[in-house]
Design a protein around this motif. Sequence first.
Motif, PDB file in Angstrom:
ATOM      1  N   SER A  10       0.832  -1.213   0.000  1.00  0.00           N
ATOM      2  CA  SER A  10       0.000   0.000   0.000  1.00  0.00           C
ATOM      3  C   SER A  10       0.862   1.257   0.000  1.00  0.00           C
ATOM      4  CB  SER A  10      -0.958  -0.006   1.191  1.00  0.00           C
ATOM      5  OG  SER A  10      -0.250   0.100   2.402  1.00  0.00           O
ATOM      6  N   ILE A  11       1.985   1.225   0.698  1.00  0.00           N
ATOM      7  CA  ILE A  11       2.894   2.368   0.685  1.00  0.00           C
ATOM      8  C   ILE A  11       3.494   2.548  -0.711  1.00  0.00           C
ATOM      9  CG2 ILE A  11       5.098   3.231   1.586  1.00  0.00           C
ATOM     10  CD1 ILE A  11       4.279   1.940   4.274  1.00  0.00           C
ATOM     11  N   ALA A  12       3.855   1.438  -1.343  1.00  0.00           N
ATOM     12  CA  ALA A  12       4.399   1.516  -2.702  1.00  0.00           C
ATOM     13  C   ALA A  12       3.355   2.063  -3.677  1.00  0.00           C
ATOM     14  CB  ALA A  12       4.885   0.145  -3.149  1.00  0.00           C
ATOM     15  N   LEU A  13       2.111   1.625  -3.530  1.00  0.00           N
ATOM     16  CA  LEU A  13       1.050   2.124  -4.408  1.00  0.00           C
ATOM     17  C   LEU A  13       0.824   3.617  -4.192  1.00  0.00           C
ATOM     18  CD1 LEU A  13      -1.187   1.631  -6.493  1.00  0.00           C
ATOM     19  CD2 LEU A  13      -2.699   1.155  -4.572  1.00  0.00           C
ATOM     20  N   MET A  14       0.861   4.060  -2.932  1.00  0.00           N
ATOM     21  CA  MET A  14       0.694   5.486  -2.675  1.00  0.00           C
ATOM     22  C   MET A  14       1.830   6.284  -3.310  1.00  0.00           C
ATOM     23  SD  MET A  14       0.259   7.584   0.896  1.00  0.00           S
ATOM     24  CE  MET A  14      -1.108   6.595   1.427  1.00  0.00           C
ATOM     25  N   ASN A  15       3.035   5.752  -3.253  1.00  0.00           N
ATOM     26  CA  ASN A  15       4.173   6.423  -3.877  1.00  0.00           C
ATOM     27  C   ASN A  15       3.997   6.481  -5.390  1.00  0.00           C
ATOM     28  OD1 ASN A  15       6.652   7.645  -4.112  1.00  0.00           O
ATOM     29  ND2 ASN A  15       7.790   5.725  -4.108  1.00  0.00           N
ATOM     30  N   TYR A 104      -6.304   7.595  -1.697  1.00  0.00           N
ATOM     31  CA  TYR A 104      -7.089   8.748  -1.271  1.00  0.00           C
ATOM     32  C   TYR A 104      -6.244  10.009  -1.139  1.00  0.00           C
ATOM     33  CZ  TYR A 104     -10.405  11.725   1.018  1.00  0.00           C
ATOM     34  OH  TYR A 104     -11.233  12.778   1.311  1.00  0.00           O
ATOM     35  N   TYR A 105      -5.092   9.918  -0.493  1.00  0.00           N
ATOM     36  CA  TYR A 105      -4.256  11.116  -0.319  1.00  0.00           C
ATOM     37  C   TYR A 105      -3.771  11.675  -1.661  1.00  0.00           C
ATOM     38  CZ  TYR A 105      -0.515  14.240   1.023  1.00  0.00           C
ATOM     39  OH  TYR A 105       0.301  15.340   1.131  1.00  0.00           O
ATOM     40  N   PRO A 106      -3.205  10.849  -2.551  1.00  0.00           N
ATOM     41  CA  PRO A 106      -2.812  11.407  -3.857  1.00  0.00           C
ATOM     42  C   PRO A 106      -3.991  11.971  -4.649  1.00  0.00           C
ATOM     43  CG  PRO A 106      -1.753   9.295  -3.517  1.00  0.00           C
ATOM     44  CD  PRO A 106      -2.748   9.463  -2.418  1.00  0.00           C
ATOM     45  N   ALA A 107      -5.141  11.312  -4.557  1.00  0.00           N
ATOM     46  CA  ALA A 107      -6.324  11.805  -5.279  1.00  0.00           C
ATOM     47  C   ALA A 107      -6.779  13.144  -4.710  1.00  0.00           C
ATOM     48  CB  ALA A 107      -7.453  10.779  -5.198  1.00  0.00           C
ATOM     49  N   SER A 108      -6.733  13.287  -3.400  1.00  0.00           N
ATOM     50  CA  SER A 108      -7.112  14.564  -2.787  1.00  0.00           C
ATOM     51  C   SER A 108      -6.117  15.652  -3.143  1.00  0.00           C
ATOM     52  CB  SER A 108      -7.192  14.413  -1.271  1.00  0.00           C
ATOM     53  OG  SER A 108      -8.240  13.544  -0.940  1.00  0.00           O
ATOM     54  N   LYS A 109      -4.844  15.292  -3.199  1.00  0.00           N
ATOM     55  CA  LYS A 109      -3.828  16.274  -3.587  1.00  0.00           C
ATOM     56  C   LYS A 109      -4.055  16.726  -5.031  1.00  0.00           C
ATOM     57  CE  LYS A 109       1.090  17.059  -3.764  1.00  0.00           C
ATOM     58  NZ  LYS A 109       2.429  16.552  -3.633  1.00  0.00           N
ATOM     59  N   ALA A 110      -4.386  15.786  -5.913  1.00  0.00           N
ATOM     60  CA  ALA A 110      -4.654  16.135  -7.309  1.00  0.00           C
ATOM     61  C   ALA A 110      -5.901  16.995  -7.419  1.00  0.00           C
ATOM     62  CB  ALA A 110      -4.811  14.873  -8.146  1.00  0.00           C
ATOM     63  N   ALA A 111      -6.931  16.675  -6.636  1.00  0.00           N
ATOM     64  CA  ALA A 111      -8.179  17.431  -6.705  1.00  0.00           C
ATOM     65  C   ALA A 111      -8.014  18.842  -6.163  1.00  0.00           C
ATOM     66  CB  ALA A 111      -9.269  16.700  -5.934  1.00  0.00           C
ATOM     67  N   GLY A 112      -7.052  19.042  -5.271  1.00  0.00           N
ATOM     68  CA  GLY A 112      -6.861  20.347  -4.671  1.00  0.00           C
ATOM     69  C   GLY A 112      -5.905  21.265  -5.411  1.00  0.00           C
ATOM     70  N   LEU A 113      -5.368  20.802  -6.526  1.00  0.00           N
ATOM     71  CA  LEU A 113      -4.428  21.634  -7.278  1.00  0.00           C
ATOM     72  C   LEU A 113      -5.139  22.838  -7.886  1.00  0.00           C
ATOM     73  CD1 LEU A 113      -2.286  18.969  -9.179  1.00  0.00           C
ATOM     74  CD2 LEU A 113      -1.571  20.386  -7.275  1.00  0.00           C
ATOM     75  N   ASP A 114      -4.432  23.954  -7.903  1.00  0.00           N
ATOM     76  CA  ASP A 114      -4.950  25.174  -8.522  1.00  0.00           C
ATOM     77  C   ASP A 114      -4.749  25.065 -10.035  1.00  0.00           C
ATOM     78  OD1 ASP A 114      -5.934  27.789  -8.731  1.00  0.00           O
ATOM     79  OD2 ASP A 114      -3.887  28.594  -8.739  1.00  0.00           O
TER      80      ASP A 114
END
Length: 122
Positions: A10-15, A104-114
């Motif tokens: 899961s850590i590798a997938l998040m990376n 979830y964290y990478p998706a939220s980071k992508a969704a929050g980009l300006d």
Amino acid sequence: MGFITLLGASIALMNIMMVSVTERTREIGIRKALGATALQIRQQFLIEAIVICVMGGALGIVLGVAGGNAISLFIPGGGAFLVPWLWMMIGLVICVSVGLASGYYPASKAAGLDPIESLRYE
């Protein structure tokens, strides 16, 4: 041992997903500039993470069933290999939940980009 392996995966997938977000920053900016909502961007990356996990889980199931059948051929007396359908379904549910948790964290980071900063990114 299985939990530690699952945690490492899961850590590798998040990376991998974080790298994907970084590499596709301009694409995200273009999609947002064309009217994509944060929910749509988040869904795109979550679905991508889930698909990666389910592909790994399906490959594991295929290899497990093939290995079980191969071992049953060497058992004297014609040992039969029973396919554990319930455990295979539980494994796929775990794959989906790991994909959701890892993506979830990478998706939220992508969704929050300006969008403006994303288009400016090189």
